[in-house]
Write a protein that holds these residues in place. Sequence first.
Motif, mmCIF file in Angstrom:
data_model
loop_
_atom_site.group_PDB
_atom_site.id
_atom_site.type_symbol
_atom_site.label_atom_id
_atom_site.label_comp_id
_atom_site.label_asym_id
_atom_site.label_seq_id
_atom_site.Cartn_x
_atom_site.Cartn_y
_atom_site.Cartn_z
ATOM 1 N N VAL A 1 0.022 -1.652 9.238
ATOM 2 C CA VAL A 1 -0.061 -0.192 9.173
ATOM 3 C C VAL A 1 -1.484 0.268 8.876
ATOM 4 C CG1 VAL A 1 0.731 1.874 7.960
ATOM 5 C CG2 VAL A 1 2.354 0.057 8.514
ATOM 6 N N ILE A 2 -2.123 -0.369 7.897
ATOM 7 C CA ILE A 2 -3.460 0.053 7.462
ATOM 8 C C ILE A 2 -4.526 -0.229 8.513
ATOM 9 C CG2 ILE A 2 -5.246 -0.230 5.681
ATOM 10 C CD1 ILE A 2 -2.717 1.187 4.703
ATOM 11 N N THR A 3 -4.425 -1.382 9.186
ATOM 12 C CA THR A 3 -5.468 -1.771 10.138
ATOM 13 C C THR A 3 -5.113 -1.435 11.585
ATOM 14 O OG1 THR A 3 -4.562 -3.986 10.535
ATOM 15 C CG2 THR A 3 -6.064 -3.732 8.673
ATOM 16 N N SER B 1 1.547 -4.519 4.451
ATOM 17 C CA SER B 1 0.559 -3.440 4.515
ATOM 18 C C SER B 1 -0.424 -3.560 5.669
ATOM 19 C CB SER B 1 -0.236 -3.376 3.197
ATOM 20 O OG SER B 1 0.613 -3.188 2.096
ATOM 21 N N GLN C 1 -2.606 -5.324 -1.539
ATOM 22 C CA GLN C 1 -3.027 -4.233 -0.669
ATOM 23 C C GLN C 1 -4.533 -4.206 -0.484
ATOM 24 O OE1 GLN C 1 -2.701 -0.129 -2.284
ATOM 25 N NE2 GLN C 1 -1.684 -1.082 -4.027
ATOM 26 N N ASP C 2 -5.294 -4.875 -1.367
ATOM 27 C CA ASP C 2 -6.738 -5.000 -1.159
ATOM 28 C C ASP C 2 -7.034 -5.749 0.132
ATOM 29 O OD1 ASP C 2 -7.353 -3.610 -3.419
ATOM 30 O OD2 ASP C 2 -7.728 -5.359 -4.676
ATOM 31 N N ALA D 1 -5.383 -5.498 2.906
ATOM 32 C CA ALA D 1 -5.308 -4.524 3.998
ATOM 33 C C ALA D 1 -6.537 -3.629 4.014
ATOM 34 C CB ALA D 1 -4.038 -3.683 3.850
ATOM 35 N N THR D 2 -7.013 -3.229 2.816
ATOM 36 C CA THR D 2 -8.199 -2.369 2.718
ATOM 37 C C THR D 2 -9.434 -3.075 3.258
ATOM 38 O OG1 THR D 2 -7.238 -1.366 0.730
ATOM 39 C CG2 THR D 2 -9.580 -0.987 1.128
ATOM 40 N N ALA E 1 -9.299 -3.383 6.976
ATOM 41 C CA ALA E 1 -9.626 -2.099 7.608
ATOM 42 C C ALA E 1 -11.143 -1.899 7.675
ATOM 43 C CB ALA E 1 -8.973 -0.958 6.826
ATOM 44 N N ALA F 1 0.834 -1.204 0.000
ATOM 45 C CA ALA F 1 0.000 0.000 0.000
ATOM 46 C C ALA F 1 0.872 1.259 0.000
ATOM 47 C CB ALA F 1 -0.928 0.001 1.209
ATOM 48 N N PRO G 1 0.714 4.323 1.361
ATOM 49 C CA PRO G 1 1.106 4.952 2.631
ATOM 50 C C PRO G 1 2.232 4.183 3.334
ATOM 51 C CG PRO G 1 -1.287 4.784 2.465
ATOM 52 C CD PRO G 1 -0.723 3.981 1.350
ATOM 53 N N VAL G 2 2.222 2.860 3.178
ATOM 54 C CA VAL G 2 3.246 2.027 3.815
ATOM 55 C C VAL G 2 4.585 2.207 3.105
ATOM 56 C CG1 VAL G 2 3.877 -0.318 4.510
ATOM 57 C CG2 VAL G 2 1.470 0.363 4.473
#
Length: 462
Positions: free
Chosen positions: A264-266, A261, A227-228, A230-231, A234, A44, A46-47
Amino acid sequence: MFDSLSERLGRTIKNLRGQGRLSEDNIKDTLREVRMALLEADVALPVVKQLIDAIREKAMGQEVIGSLSPGQAFIKIVNDELVSVMGDNAQPLNLSTQPPAVVLMAGLQGAGKTTTVAKLARLLKERDKKKVMVVSCDVYRPAAIKQLETLADSVGAIFFASSIDQSPVAIAKSALDAARKQMVDVLLVDTAGRLAIDEEMMAEIKDLHAAIKPVETLFVVDSMTGQDAATTAAAFGEALPLTGVVLTKTDGDARGGAALSVRVITGKPIKFIGAGEKTDALETFHPDRIASRILGMGDVVSLVEEVTAKVDHDKAEKFANKMKKGHNFDLVDLKDQLEQMANMGGMAALMDKMPGMNEVPEAMKKKMDDKQFVHMIALVNSMTPQERKYPAILKGSRKKRIATGAGLQVQDVNRLLKQHQQMARTMKKMSKGGMAKMMRSMQGKLPPGMGGMGGMGGMGMK
């Protein structure tokens, strides 16, 4: 897992060799390559930014200490930041509650929840000696309930029966009552998945969570979605108080974006990673060990733990004694070694944990195919006891019969015999002290306290 990222980072770091100091000039291009490697691995954005900023800050102008080259110093910085992004330390399940400890499994359809429930049940039974019950609250797929029943039987967990005419909340409450009466330590609750996140699904699982108050709520996600993953995690985290994530199908994920990812994301730790369909293919997520794999340094600690847990030590001891006494390495021994390797997840799983595998040519990796091991075992099974013990008697007619019995070709028999001869020569050298010499030479390369592990599998000769 991480093949493409490891290869790219390995090439990038090589470019720093020969420099006397890490400076803005020689770091700039390297950071650009690292950024591209991370993006290609589907990490991701941001990561990626967080990692690059942290690496740049620590690497700029850092003096090379002692005998370290800039490349090694840079690896240390990247390793530390990868570990930090993935969560520093392994996060075990929190089961310190009045039994039964309830663990709720959530996730999308096809993520591997049901298989993961069985894997976790086996891990808790074998490693932690827990009494485990499993229950399916998936009332939309009758096959899911039957699948869990079959898997529970295979791992020795208690299965609580449910049916599609019940509500998920009613099923969970009944299972919890039964778990209390049967003095169960851990209750694993499998839930229904959907093809996508929807309000109905979230409302149902919120009600389920409120009814049974689990101590752990794990989000199971397919790592190949990058990265999906992680999304999606979240989004679930907004609806449920998640305590951790389980990454599945990591054996098919060459990129590794999800592993880098999710934390960091979650804001939630990855607790386990699963590879393959076998019920023993679940391991605790250790950020430091995963970082080591990404950077091509292997994971010797996990490899030794796996050998210790999965190798038949009685058989290994008998084999070691046989070799010490100078007996011949026959085809029965070869078959035993192949079966031990298969029990540890096959060649691909072992290679993933071995140092330096990112530098092995792809063509050579493809040759190390687990199917070859299956074929070799089938050929040995097609032989008579005498043929297994005395491979030298295998001539034309015998070879043809063996190949036909295994559904293979005579050239496959010839290949097996050639590989057996090569291994027999190696074993002969080991029996004369070669293995001890090799282990002594590795002492400085193994983690502290592990220099005397004595070999792996059936090769524990001293």
